[in-house]
Design an enzyme around this catalytic site. Structure first.
Site, PDB file in Angstrom:
ATOM      1  N   LYS A 167       0.719  -1.129  -0.133  1.00 21.00           N
ATOM      2  CA  LYS A 167       0.024  -0.003  -0.028  1.00 21.00           C
ATOM      3  C   LYS A 167       0.911   1.174  -0.057  1.00 21.00           C
ATOM      4  O   LYS A 167       1.946   1.551   0.865  1.00 21.00           O
ATOM      5  CB  LYS A 167      -0.826   0.139   1.139  1.00 21.00           C
ATOM      6  CG  LYS A 167      -1.752   1.336   1.434  1.00 21.00           C
ATOM      7  CD  LYS A 167      -2.826   1.261   2.275  1.00 21.00           C
ATOM      8  CE  LYS A 167      -2.410   1.146   3.922  1.00 21.00           C
ATOM      9  NZ  LYS A 167      -3.474   1.589   4.893  1.00 21.00           N
ATOM     10  N   SER A 178      -4.673   3.675 -17.038  1.00 17.94           N
ATOM     11  CA  SER A 178      -3.738   3.195 -16.253  1.00 17.94           C
ATOM     12  C   SER A 178      -3.733   4.284 -15.034  1.00 17.94           C
ATOM     13  O   SER A 178      -4.079   5.211 -14.883  1.00 17.94           O
ATOM     14  CB  SER A 178      -2.329   2.855 -16.658  1.00 17.94           C
ATOM     15  OG  SER A 178      -2.029   4.209 -17.354  1.00 17.94           O
ATOM     16  N   TYR A 212      -4.050  -0.414 -13.631  1.00 15.41           N
ATOM     17  CA  TYR A 212      -2.659  -1.177 -13.544  1.00 15.41           C
ATOM     18  C   TYR A 212      -1.872  -0.038 -13.547  1.00 15.41           C
ATOM     19  O   TYR A 212      -1.971   1.323 -13.859  1.00 15.41           O
ATOM     20  CB  TYR A 212      -2.532  -2.134 -14.698  1.00 15.41           C
ATOM     21  CG  TYR A 212      -2.670  -1.185 -15.946  1.00 15.41           C
ATOM     22  CD1 TYR A 212      -1.276  -1.002 -16.740  1.00 15.41           C
ATOM     23  CD2 TYR A 212      -3.937  -1.179 -16.776  1.00 15.41           C
ATOM     24  CE1 TYR A 212      -1.630  -0.274 -17.899  1.00 15.41           C
ATOM     25  CE2 TYR A 212      -4.127  -0.451 -18.009  1.00 15.41           C
ATOM     26  CZ  TYR A 212      -2.872  -0.022 -18.455  1.00 15.41           C
ATOM     27  OH  TYR A 212      -2.722   0.584 -19.776  1.00 15.41           O
TER      28      TYR A 212
END
Length: 117
Positions: free
Chosen positions: A9, A25, A58
């Protein structure tokens, strides 16, 4: 049995750019990616602290040391420059392994998105 757990994270970074006219993205400073144990093309789950949006996309590598957090394509509709987001990755693992697994959590500087030494 496999369970899905938090792998890594990047906690509370500011969006530096939102580029609607780009293939979808999120571009992330490569220093942040390395510190958080994230790789290019890895799926990420993003939470926007400003508007509550939650979405997946992504990773694309951003310039190392730039502090860049840029949402691209449709993801650019989910946050504005200056919004604070949390970027997370998850991994599937055996239930017993998951009990002792420790995720990598990075707390960058809240103004520059750079790593705090």
């Amino acid at each position: 049995m496999l369970v899905e757990v938090l792998k890594s994270k990047i906690h509370r970074v500011k969006v530096t750019e939102a580029n609607l006219d780009y293939i979808g993205s999120i571009t992330i400073d490569e220093d942040l990616m390395d510190a958080a144990n994230m790789i290019a093309n890895e799926k990420v789950f993003i939470v926007n602290n400003n508007n509550g949006a939650r979405f997946e996309t992504y990773i694309i590598k951003g310039e190392r040391g730039s502090g860049m957090i840029c949402l691209n394509g449709a993801a650019a509709r989910m946050a504005q420059k200056g919004d604070v987001v949390i970027i997370m990755t998850f991994a599937q693992m055996d239930f017993e392994e998951a009990k002792t697994f420790k995720p990598t959590v990075v707390f960058p500087d809240s103004e520059t998105n750079k790593l705090v030494k």
